[in-house]
Write a protein that holds these residues in place. Structure first.
Motif, PDB file in Angstrom:
ATOM      1  N   THR A  49       7.752   4.844   4.760  1.00 39.34           N
ATOM      2  CA  THR A  49       8.140   4.159   4.383  1.00 39.34           C
ATOM      3  C   THR A  49       8.889   2.331   4.389  1.00 39.34           C
ATOM      4  OG1 THR A  49       7.713   5.616   2.480  1.00 39.34           O
ATOM      5  CG2 THR A  49       9.297   3.654   1.872  1.00 39.34           C
ATOM      6  N   GLY A  50       8.153   1.701   4.299  1.00 39.82           N
ATOM      7  CA  GLY A  50       9.332   0.284   4.413  1.00 39.82           C
ATOM      8  C   GLY A  50       8.346  -0.325   5.864  1.00 39.82           C
ATOM      9  N   GLY A  51       7.488   0.014   6.480  1.00 43.54           N
ATOM     10  CA  GLY A  51       6.921  -0.580   7.888  1.00 43.54           C
ATOM     11  C   GLY A  51       5.605  -1.545   6.933  1.00 43.54           C
ATOM     12  N   THR A  52       4.592  -1.638   8.191  1.00 41.28           N
ATOM     13  CA  THR A  52       3.652  -2.313   8.251  1.00 41.28           C
ATOM     14  C   THR A  52       2.525  -1.694   8.661  1.00 41.28           C
ATOM     15  OG1 THR A  52       3.992  -3.556  10.041  1.00 41.28           O
ATOM     16  CG2 THR A  52       4.768  -4.731   7.883  1.00 41.28           C
ATOM     17  N   VAL A  53       1.796  -2.192   8.665  1.00 40.61           N
ATOM     18  CA  VAL A  53       0.317  -1.145   8.566  1.00 40.61           C
ATOM     19  C   VAL A  53      -0.779  -2.008   8.846  1.00 40.61           C
ATOM     20  CG1 VAL A  53      -0.830   0.148   6.713  1.00 40.61           C
ATOM     21  CG2 VAL A  53      -1.257   0.472   8.655  1.00 40.61           C
ATOM     22  N   ARG A  54      -1.805  -2.250   9.344  1.00 40.67           N
ATOM     23  CA  ARG A  54      -2.716  -3.277   9.982  1.00 40.67           C
ATOM     24  C   ARG A  54      -4.350  -2.568   9.186  1.00 40.67           C
ATOM     25  NH1 ARG A  54      -6.269  -6.524  13.935  1.00 40.67           N
ATOM     26  NH2 ARG A  54      -6.090  -7.971  12.638  1.00 40.67           N
ATOM     27  N   LEU A  55      -4.833  -3.228   8.019  1.00 35.13           N
ATOM     28  CA  LEU A  55      -5.979  -2.785   7.608  1.00 35.13           C
ATOM     29  C   LEU A  55      -7.165  -3.238   8.311  1.00 35.13           C
ATOM     30  CD1 LEU A  55      -4.247  -0.808   4.277  1.00 35.13           C
ATOM     31  CD2 LEU A  55      -4.320   0.199   6.459  1.00 35.13           C
ATOM     32  N   ALA A  56      -8.415  -2.708   7.928  1.00 34.80           N
ATOM     33  CA  ALA A  56     -10.396  -2.978   7.758  1.00 34.80           C
ATOM     34  C   ALA A  56     -10.512  -3.123   6.850  1.00 34.80           C
ATOM     35  CB  ALA A  56     -10.708  -3.004   9.325  1.00 34.80           C
ATOM     36  N   THR A  57     -10.926  -3.132   5.741  1.00 38.44           N
ATOM     37  CA  THR A  57     -11.876  -3.425   4.902  1.00 38.44           C
ATOM     38  C   THR A  57     -12.533  -3.862   4.780  1.00 38.44           C
ATOM     39  OG1 THR A  57     -10.546  -4.879   3.716  1.00 38.44           O
ATOM     40  CG2 THR A  57      -8.776  -3.026   4.086  1.00 38.44           C
ATOM     41  N   THR A  58     -13.060  -4.427   2.953  1.00 39.02           N
ATOM     42  CA  THR A  58     -14.267  -5.205   3.174  1.00 39.02           C
ATOM     43  C   THR A  58     -14.330  -6.775   3.500  1.00 39.02           C
ATOM     44  OG1 THR A  58     -13.827  -5.387   1.049  1.00 39.02           O
ATOM     45  CG2 THR A  58     -14.932  -3.547   1.494  1.00 39.02           C
ATOM     46  N   ARG A  59     -12.977  -7.431   3.894  1.00 39.56           N
ATOM     47  CA  ARG A  59     -12.594  -8.777   4.310  1.00 39.56           C
ATOM     48  C   ARG A  59     -12.300  -8.268   5.710  1.00 39.56           C
ATOM     49  NH1 ARG A  59     -14.531  -8.738  -0.523  1.00 39.56           N
ATOM     50  NH2 ARG A  59     -14.089  -9.587  -2.512  1.00 39.56           N
ATOM     51  N   ALA A  60     -11.570  -9.842   6.037  1.00 38.95           N
ATOM     52  CA  ALA A  60     -10.471  -9.638   7.826  1.00 38.95           C
ATOM     53  C   ALA A  60      -9.509  -8.706   7.206  1.00 38.95           C
ATOM     54  CB  ALA A  60     -10.349 -10.698   7.435  1.00 38.95           C
ATOM     55  N   ALA A  61      -9.500  -7.931   8.318  1.00 44.13           N
ATOM     56  CA  ALA A  61      -8.328  -6.996   9.286  1.00 44.13           C
ATOM     57  C   ALA A  61      -7.266  -8.364   8.549  1.00 44.13           C
ATOM     58  CB  ALA A  61      -8.195  -6.560  10.138  1.00 44.13           C
ATOM     59  N   ALA A  62      -5.730  -7.436   8.081  1.00 44.80           N
ATOM     60  CA  ALA A  62      -4.885  -7.600   7.488  1.00 44.80           C
ATOM     61  C   ALA A  62      -3.492  -6.722   7.351  1.00 44.80           C
ATOM     62  CB  ALA A  62      -4.543  -8.755   6.337  1.00 44.80           C
ATOM     63  N   GLU A  63      -2.321  -6.947   7.367  1.00 42.67           N
ATOM     64  CA  GLU A  63      -0.803  -6.670   7.769  1.00 42.67           C
ATOM     65  C   GLU A  63      -0.522  -5.809   6.501  1.00 42.67           C
ATOM     66  OE1 GLU A  63       0.761  -5.667  10.313  1.00 42.67           O
ATOM     67  OE2 GLU A  63      -0.366  -6.749  11.891  1.00 42.67           O
TER      68      GLU A  63
ATOM     69  N   VAL B 235       0.914  -1.193   0.216  1.00 41.30           N
ATOM     70  CA  VAL B 235      -0.085   0.065   0.041  1.00 41.30           C
ATOM     71  C   VAL B 235       1.211   0.950   0.064  1.00 41.30           C
ATOM     72  CG1 VAL B 235      -1.864  -0.992   1.456  1.00 41.30           C
ATOM     73  CG2 VAL B 235       0.217  -0.144   2.274  1.00 41.30           C
ATOM     74  N   VAL B 236       0.313   2.388  -0.552  1.00 41.81           N
ATOM     75  CA  VAL B 236       1.261   3.825  -0.369  1.00 41.81           C
ATOM     76  C   VAL B 236       0.464   5.234   0.252  1.00 41.81           C
ATOM     77  CG1 VAL B 236       1.766   5.458  -1.743  1.00 41.81           C
ATOM     78  CG2 VAL B 236       1.717   3.488  -2.562  1.00 41.81           C
ATOM     79  N   LEU B 237       0.776   5.421   0.985  1.00 41.57           N
ATOM     80  CA  LEU B 237      -0.260   6.308   2.660  1.00 41.57           C
ATOM     81  C   LEU B 237      -0.055   7.186   1.499  1.00 41.57           C
ATOM     82  CD1 LEU B 237       0.310   4.365   5.976  1.00 41.57           C
ATOM     83  CD2 LEU B 237      -1.590   3.174   4.590  1.00 41.57           C
ATOM     84  N   GLU B 238      -1.571   7.814   2.955  1.00 44.23           N
ATOM     85  CA  GLU B 238      -1.603   9.816   2.167  1.00 44.23           C
ATOM     86  C   GLU B 238      -0.929   9.961   3.104  1.00 44.23           C
ATOM     87  OE1 GLU B 238      -2.011  13.762   2.596  1.00 44.23           O
ATOM     88  OE2 GLU B 238      -3.156  11.870   4.215  1.00 44.23           O
ATOM     89  N   LYS B 239       0.166  11.479   3.780  1.00 43.26           N
ATOM     90  CA  LYS B 239       1.013  11.360   4.170  1.00 43.26           C
ATOM     91  C   LYS B 239       0.006  11.685   5.974  1.00 43.26           C
ATOM     92  CE  LYS B 239       5.157  14.752   5.524  1.00 43.26           C
ATOM     93  NZ  LYS B 239       3.832  14.654   7.315  1.00 43.26           N
ATOM     94  N   SER B 240      -1.007  11.905   5.730  1.00 44.60           N
ATOM     95  CA  SER B 240      -1.209  12.196   7.062  1.00 44.60           C
ATOM     96  C   SER B 240      -1.420  11.367   7.950  1.00 44.60           C
ATOM     97  CB  SER B 240      -2.380  12.559   6.992  1.00 44.60           C
ATOM     98  OG  SER B 240      -3.435  12.390   5.568  1.00 44.60           O
ATOM     99  N   LEU B 241      -2.247   9.957   6.973  1.00 42.84           N
ATOM    100  CA  LEU B 241      -2.615   8.809   7.485  1.00 42.84           C
ATOM    101  C   LEU B 241      -1.423   8.044   8.026  1.00 42.84           C
ATOM    102  CD1 LEU B 241      -5.065   7.006   5.111  1.00 42.84           C
ATOM    103  CD2 LEU B 241      -5.432   8.341   7.331  1.00 42.84           C
ATOM    104  N   ALA B 242       0.096   8.561   7.845  1.00 42.92           N
ATOM    105  CA  ALA B 242       0.877   7.246   7.806  1.00 42.92           C
ATOM    106  C   ALA B 242       1.580   8.292   9.136  1.00 42.92           C
ATOM    107  CB  ALA B 242       2.481   7.773   6.960  1.00 42.92           C
ATOM    108  N   ASP B 243       1.776   9.308   9.896  1.00 48.18           N
ATOM    109  CA  ASP B 243       1.400  10.707  10.065  1.00 48.18           C
ATOM    110  C   ASP B 243       0.381   9.223  12.225  1.00 48.18           C
ATOM    111  OD1 ASP B 243       3.358  11.608   9.271  1.00 48.18           O
ATOM    112  OD2 ASP B 243       2.301  13.574   9.136  1.00 48.18           O
ATOM    113  N   ARG B 244      -0.639   9.715  11.362  1.00 49.45           N
ATOM    114  CA  ARG B 244      -1.686   8.700  12.209  1.00 49.45           C
ATOM    115  C   ARG B 244      -1.420   7.439  12.673  1.00 49.45           C
ATOM    116  NH1 ARG B 244      -7.632   8.050  10.087  1.00 49.45           N
ATOM    117  NH2 ARG B 244      -7.508  10.066   9.490  1.00 49.45           N
ATOM    118  N   ALA B 245      -0.599   6.574  12.159  1.00 49.48           N
ATOM    119  CA  ALA B 245      -0.470   4.989  11.992  1.00 49.48           C
ATOM    120  C   ALA B 245       1.403   4.980  12.442  1.00 49.48           C
ATOM    121  CB  ALA B 245      -0.141   4.448  10.792  1.00 49.48           C
ATOM    122  N   GLY B 246       1.825   6.293  12.324  1.00 50.64           N
ATOM    123  CA  GLY B 246       3.269   6.201  13.183  1.00 50.64           C
ATOM    124  C   GLY B 246       3.715   5.342  12.217  1.00 50.64           C
ATOM    125  N   VAL B 247       4.074   5.185  11.223  1.00 52.32           N
ATOM    126  CA  VAL B 247       5.190   4.664  10.124  1.00 52.32           C
ATOM    127  C   VAL B 247       5.391   5.591   8.994  1.00 52.32           C
ATOM    128  CG1 VAL B 247       2.697   3.685   8.552  1.00 52.32           C
ATOM    129  CG2 VAL B 247       4.485   2.403   9.066  1.00 52.32           C
TER     130      VAL B 247
END
Length: 857
Positions: free
Chosen positions: A165-179, A151-163
């Motif tokens: 480039t190169g890190g990982t983020v967990r996302l809840a979508t229309t499927r089960a949450a995944a890294e 994934v590519v994050l918009e900067k405000s989201l990257a700051d919110r998640a504290g992540v």
């Protein structure tokens, strides 16, 4: 003539103040509602994510139904997708540099503690990396998302998640949450500074999987070749795609495609302005006409003298028309100015309860103000013509002889029209007793308002009969002063009716407009509470529950049944008298399996289990079935949220339509046509003998897989659905406060005018021996009589339609009238009436009687 008009207005400023106030208030009200309507047509928020796209192609936001030569069109409630096959067709249009398929689907950041990371008034958006070229995004690190899991994050989201480039983020979508691995970060560099919906860019393949429909895209963004005019390009694209169900947007219109919540808010504003706009204009016309008529009535001696000394009917007409113009034009122009802040206050209130987004900007163009001025001036001229026509219809000698007394009866035309309105209102109010359709309920509500207006027109005889009923009790209770008050009201029934009429209008209007929604809301809550027989209801803070969660929950040990539910708005249509009629309904999609263990919709006919026979099945409430003329086994024509048309077979008819929606469809038939791709809730029923505590622990464990999942004990409506119902109730009630405020001003205005017009009467009483305190006691007695008549009439007149509406909606003739709300309406109106009578009386008694007796009318 114009000099005479100006001199009359100048010399009788106090007599024209009432008309000025009424017209000023009407202008404020019409301007505010005009701003609401204009804002529903405007953009609301600036274009952001589609800022680089010259043209945006979206699904057609309306559908049409044709029967014979007649066609009706309605707007759809949510975003509509576009066929993916049109991307290539659009790209082939001359002047198109690139056509990009854009996808939108729910996505939320998940923190390390498993909670949803929400921003301030922001909803995260999942989309495809290819769509990043449609907005002003600058890459500040890494690369684009090319493979699943990236994934590519918009900067405000990257700051919110504290992540980074190169890190990982967990996302809840229309499927089960995944890294997901963060392979890049982009920064938004467009207008507004902060994105309303910061995007998470997925690889194209994964975005298509999460979107859920491979044959469709959310929109097509078009990048124009250098030097190409967007308007001309839109025309060429429109010709190329002619015959396909699409809408093409440029400029501010792109905002509605980018922000579905804003588009929905605009639709609600237009609906609000449309439903109340006509009522507002009617009320302002009644109030302005009544005030102008009262002003002329108080000058009847002067007008009679003009007729007696040779003034022609044409001259009287011109004089009153000139006076109306001189008063209405400045009053309407000045009223436009506070109308703008009134609309802004209303915007803030609507935003507070969620009817419009917090950043939705109202449009303050000149059109609402011009409309307010035009309506004010036209209303004054029509009212002036009606008053002048009555004045000149009497011969000069008769006019002079009648000028000192009240006319004993109303005009035949007014009586006939008032009786006609009363009969029509009564007939409309009785419709729910004979018909169960939505027409009957809507007709009864309108009938209540018609009856209130009829009583307003017939106020003098109503007041006269009411006074006769109150005469003996008041004379017994208040003695001589009561007798004098009764005599005054009998002799001046028309003058008193001018004050009581607006009071009846205020209480009656508030009762019809407030207590029908409260009755509906209370019945809906009761039906929902009684109809949910599941042990648990699950909802989510992530905007919804992925449909896969229902299957996972159903497989848990101790769970007997689980069903996903999704709430939508849809339309049904039928042919009536060779013309198409379209009805909008709240609907729900439910998983049919073991539905009788989760919901009790009070089925009268058929079987809800038959919803499992296929996506073309439907269950209807008894009200919807009556409106559509359908029973079990019949076919009804439905129009789903994305415009898809479905001929569905009715398999059941149930009673609890208010609590669960008038239309119930199989889950698969709804989720495929819903833009959210998520369920609103999941209902869970335990197996007999299951360990409730153990199952609760397993459900809590499921929330790890589906972050934001909330478990509610004892079933019930999800919080989101409760909020939606409350927002609908308050959203319709808030504008009524503005209307009720205007009626309250009209009440005070009219009563002050009638009271000040009695200054000579007070002086005469004083000169023949009455003390000022006795005059005040007499006026307090009259005021009590006025309030009693107004409260009783204003309560009784709308009671019949309220009872029949309640019967049609809930099968009970008892409407839900919150006692505190009713008392607040009555108390506010009564206090205003008392102040508007007693304070001017006190002021009038400060003038020496020998001076007051010689004053002009």
């Amino acid at each position: 003539m114009f000099r005479l008009v100006l001199k009359t207005v100048k010399e009788r400023k106090s007599g024209f103040v009432g008309a000025f106030v009424a017209l000023f208030g009407a202008s404020v009200l019409i301007t505010a509602f005009g701003v609401i309507l204009q804002s529903g047509i405007g953009s609301g928020v600036p274009v952001q994510r589609y800022g680089a796209a010259a043209v945006v192609v979206a699904g057609k936001q309306e559908f049409s139904v044709t029967e014979g030569r007649n066609t009706k069109t309605r707007s759809l409630p949510g975003p509509v997708g576009v066929a993916r096959s049109l991307v290539g067709t659009t790209a082939s249009v001359p002047g198109v540099r690139r056509a990009v398929a854009d996808l939108r689907f729910p996505t939320e950041l998940v923190g390390r503690d498993g909670e949803i990371l929400k921003g301030d008034d922001q909803r995260t958006l999942g989309t495809t990396w290819a769509g990043s070229v449609l907005g002003p995004f600058a890459r500040v690190g890494g690369r684009g998302a090319e493979r699943p899991g990236e994934v590519v994050l918009e900067k405000s989201l990257a700051d919110r998640a504290g992540v980074a480039t190169g890190g990982t983020v967990r996302l809840a979508t229309t499927r089960a949450a995944a890294e997901f691995k963060v392979v890049g970060v982009v920064a938004y560099q467009g207008p507004g500074g902060t994105l309303r919906s910061p995007p998470v860019f997925f690889s194209d393949a994964q975005a298509r999987e999460l979107y859920g429909r491979d044959d469709q895209v959310s929109a097509i963004g078009v990048l124009a070749a250098k030097g190409t005019d967007p308007g001309e390009l839109a025309d060429r694209i429109g010709k190329k795609l002619g015959g396909t169900p699409v809408d093409i947007y440029t400029g501010d219109g792109r905002s509605g495609v980018e922000n579905p919540d804003v588009a929905a808010a605009r639709g609600r504003l237009k609906e609000l302005a449309g439903s109340l706009g006509g009522t507002v204009i009617l009320i302002t016309m009644l109030v302005v006409s009544s005030t102008l008529a009262l002003g002329v009535h108080q000058r009847r001696r002067e007008l009679a003298l003009l007729r007696a000394v040779g003034a022609t009917p044409r001259q009287i007409h011109k004089m009153i028309a000139g006076e109306a113009l001189v008063i209405s034009l400045p009053a309407s122009v000045l009223g436009c100015l506070p109308g703008v802040p009134a609309a802004e206050v209303l915007r803030g209130a609507l935003s507070l309860i969620g009817v419009v987004p917090g950043d939705f900007a109202f449009s303050y163009g000149p059109v609402p103000m011009l409309a307010a001025v035009a309506i004010g001036v036209l209303t004054a001229q029509v009212a002036g013509f009606a008053v002048a026509r009555k004045v000149v219809s009497i011969r000069p000698v008769e006019a002079l002889s009648r000028s000192g007394t009240e006319e004993p009866t109303l005009g035949r035309a007014r009586v006939a029209f008032g009786v006609l309105l009363l009969v029509l209102g009564l007939a409309a109010s009785l419709l729910p007793l004979f018909f169960g359709s939505i027409f009957a309920v809507a007709g009864a509500g309108s009938g209540g308002l018609v009856m209130v207006i009829a009583i307003l027109m017939l106020a003098p005889p109503v007041v006269g009969r009411a006074t006769r009923l109150l005469a003996r009790p008041f004379q017994r209770r208040f003695g001589t002063l009561g007798q004098l008050a009764v005599a005054n009201t009998r002799a001046n029934a028309r003058r008193l009716a001018a004050g009581i009429g607006p009071l009846i209008l205020a209480i009656g209007f508030a009762s019809v407009q407030l207590f029908i929604p409260t009755t509906t809301s209370e019945a809906a809550e009761e039906q929902a509470a009684a109809g949910v027989i599941a042990d648990y209801t699950l909802s989510s803070d992530a905007g919804g529950v992925p449909p896969a969660a229902t299957e996972d929950i159903r497989r848990l040990p101790g769970v007997e049944a689980a069903a996903g539910t999704v709430r939508i708005k849809l339309f049904a249509s039928r042919k009536l008298l060779d013309s198409p009629e379209i009805f909008d309904y709240d609907a729900q999609g439910v998983t049919p399996r073991k539905l009788d263990r989760l919901l009790d919709l009070q089925v009268d006919k058929g079987d809800l289990a038959a919803l499992g026979q296929g996506p073309d099945t439907v269950a209807l409430s008894d009200g919807a079935a009556s409106t559509l003329g359908a029973g079990v086994g019949d076919r009804v024509r439905l129009h789903l949220p994305d415009g898809a048309r479905q001929e569905a077979r009715v398999v059941a008819v149930y009673r609890r339509g208010l609590g669960f929606g008038d239309v119930t469809l199989p889950h698969e038939a709804v989720i495929a046509h819903s833009s959210a791709r998520l369920d609103d809730s999941v209902l869970v029923r335990l197996a007999p003998g299951a360990d409730k505590q153990q199952v609760a622990g397993e459900l809590a464990e499921t929330s790890r897989k589906y972050p934001g999942l909330k478990v509610m004990d004892e079933g019930g409506l999800p919080v989101a659905e409760q909020r939606t119902a409350s927002a609908g109730l308050f959203g319709s009630a808030l504008p009524l406060v503005l209307v009720f405020g205007y009626i309250a001003v009209a009440v005070a205005n009219t009563l002050v005018m009638t009271t000040l017009g009695r200054t000579r009467e007070f002086a005469l009483l004083w000169l023949v021996g009455a003390t000022p305190e006795q005059v005040m006691r007499m006026m307090r007695t009259e005021t009590l009589m006025v309030i009693l008549i107004a409260v009783v009439a204003g309560t009784v007149v709308p009671l019949l339609p309220l009872m029949t509406v309640s019967l049609g909606l809930t099968s009970s003739p008892v409407p839900y009238i919150p006692p505190l709300l009713y008392l607040a309406v009555v108390a506010a109106t009564s206090a205003l009436a008392a102040a508007a009578v007693l304070l001017p009386t006190r002021m009038a008694l400060r003038t020496r009687p020998v001076d007051a007796i010689g004053m002009r009318e």
